[in-house]
Design a protein around this motif. Structure first.
Motif, PDB file in Angstrom:
ATOM      1  N   GLN A 137      24.096 -15.101 -11.316  1.00  0.00           N
ATOM      2  CA  GLN A 137      24.944 -14.970 -12.496  1.00  0.00           C
ATOM      3  C   GLN A 137      26.012 -16.055 -12.540  1.00  0.00           C
ATOM      4  O   GLN A 137      26.412 -16.506 -13.614  1.00  0.00           O
ATOM      5  N   ASN A 176      26.227 -18.610 -15.844  1.00  0.00           N
ATOM      6  CA  ASN A 176      27.447 -18.727 -16.645  1.00  0.00           C
ATOM      7  C   ASN A 176      28.220 -20.013 -16.366  1.00  0.00           C
ATOM      8  O   ASN A 176      29.358 -20.146 -16.818  1.00  0.00           O
ATOM      9  N   PHE A 193      20.258 -12.615 -18.476  1.00  0.00           N
ATOM     10  CA  PHE A 193      21.357 -11.658 -18.546  1.00  0.00           C
ATOM     11  C   PHE A 193      20.789 -10.254 -18.443  1.00  0.00           C
ATOM     12  O   PHE A 193      19.906  -9.877 -19.217  1.00  0.00           O
TER      13      PHE A 193
END
Length: 366
Positions: free
Chosen positions: A31, A35, A151
């Motif tokens: 993650q 991001n 996601f």
């Protein structure tokens, strides 16, 4: 469950020997990359490098029994930073509990149910303009960095447990409580077998610095006060007593600990008490404000108290000693009213985000 580890680990060395925790760590790093949180650079001389640490926690169901997920979180050791060198300001972009209660109240007014969705990783921080250098996560080499991922979200069913708050939804309304957390706190501070108290604080209780009193463990006292402050999320009537004890955290004495433990004794007999938000309530917003002139005997400052009700649902409250000394009862009341109105404006803005416009707001000075 066979897909999660049943052991909550304390070190990275232990985690690297368990495939299930390795998967959890890969999810965290995955993650980060998705991001664009960080990228690898060569080590630069004369630059303060901030260390990192893995925190391992098991997520359990509301009853506290079955483990549903292993969550590994990589955190920076921010406590080694120096103000003005490594950072200029601090902030905590987290949800306010008033916003949670406001949403629950709005759901009752609008007659709809809330459902819970779990996001694998949520990044609330904005973009940092300054360069921050953090050590490579311990236990991972360059070739072990995860690939980009998608996601992840999963439906958790009807909303029933959030941030330690137990939510019971029915056609008649919503009941908000912290019964599970009460029991954990009583057990943690060895008060689960204590006698019950009828009120959080005695009416003739007087607290001062107690300079000649017996010193108690500061860490234990602060832990107790922190736990009680979180319990005020659904128990407004212990707010004043908890905030009064909170003033003596710097040098707690036995007399202060005795008053704090009385609050636990009161909770012992009221573990199933909470907040009730009835359905089909009105949309009227009312704020109540009060203040006791020179209520603190140590520095002659006033303590203000406010609460806010949407329809029949209590959504916000606070008890706070003011920073200045009021010269009259009228001035003390106006200072308290200012805090009440500021909170009302915040609530009004949130209701507008929900599509609910409140034209008339009543403020009652008690």
């Amino acid at each position: 469950m066979t897909f999660v580890s049943q052991v909550e680990l304390k070190s990275i060395d232990e985690a690297l020997k368990d495939e299930k925790w390795i998967v959890a760590m890969h999810e965290e790093l995955n993650q980060f990359i998705r991001n664009d949180v960080w990228f690898m650079v060569p080590k630069i001389d004369q630059i303060n490098i901030i260390g990192t640490k893995w925190v391992f926690r098991n997520k359990v169901v509301e009853s506290g029994g079955m483990i549903t997920r292993n969550k590994a979180t990589l955190v920076a050791k921010g406590y080694i930073q120096e103000e003005g060198i490594d950072y200029d300001e601090t902030f905590a972009p987290v949800a306010r509990l008033e916003a949670v209660r406001l949403l629950l109240s709005f759901a009752c007014i609008s007659d709809f149910k809330l459902f819970h969705m779990d996001v694998k990783r949520a990044f609330l921080n904005g973009v940092i303009n300054d360069e921050v250098f953090v050590l490579q996560p311990p236990g991972f080499e360059d070739h072990q960095h995860p690939k980009h991922g998608e996601f992840g979200m999963s439906m958790m069913g009807e909303h029933s447990f959030f941030l330690g708050l137990q939510v019971k939804q029915s056609k008649k309304g919503i009941f908000l409580s912290q019964a599970k957390y009460y029991k954990e706190i009583l057990k943690r501070f060895e008060m689960d077998n204590c006698k019950e108290a009828p009120t959080p604080m005695s009416t003739n209780c007087y607290m001062d610095a107690d300079i000649a009193g017996i010193v108690v463990d500061q860490n234990k006292f602060r832990g107790l006060i922190g736990s009680l402050l979180f319990l005020t999320a659904s128990r407004p009537y212990i707010m004043f007593a908890v905030c009064l004890c909170d003033r003596f955290q710097s040098s707690p004495k036995e007399s202060h600990l005795k008053v704090a433990k009385r609050i636990l004794k009161y909770l012992k007999g009221t573990t199933n008490v909470g907040l009730w938000y009835p359905s089909h309530s009105s949309k009227h917003l009312v704020g109540y404000s009060d203040s006791d002139i020179v209520g603190c005997k140590l520095d002659r400052k006033s303590t203000s108290g406010t609460c806010h009700v949407l329809g029949s649902s209590l959504i916000s409250w606070h008890s706070k000693k003011k920073a200045c000394v009021a010269l009259s009862t009228t001035e003390a009341e106006y200072i308290a009213a200012e805090s009440c109105c500021a909170q009302i404006l915040w609530i009004k803005k949130h209701l507008e985000d929900f599509g609910l416009k409140v034209s008339k707001i009543v403020v009652a000075l008690l």
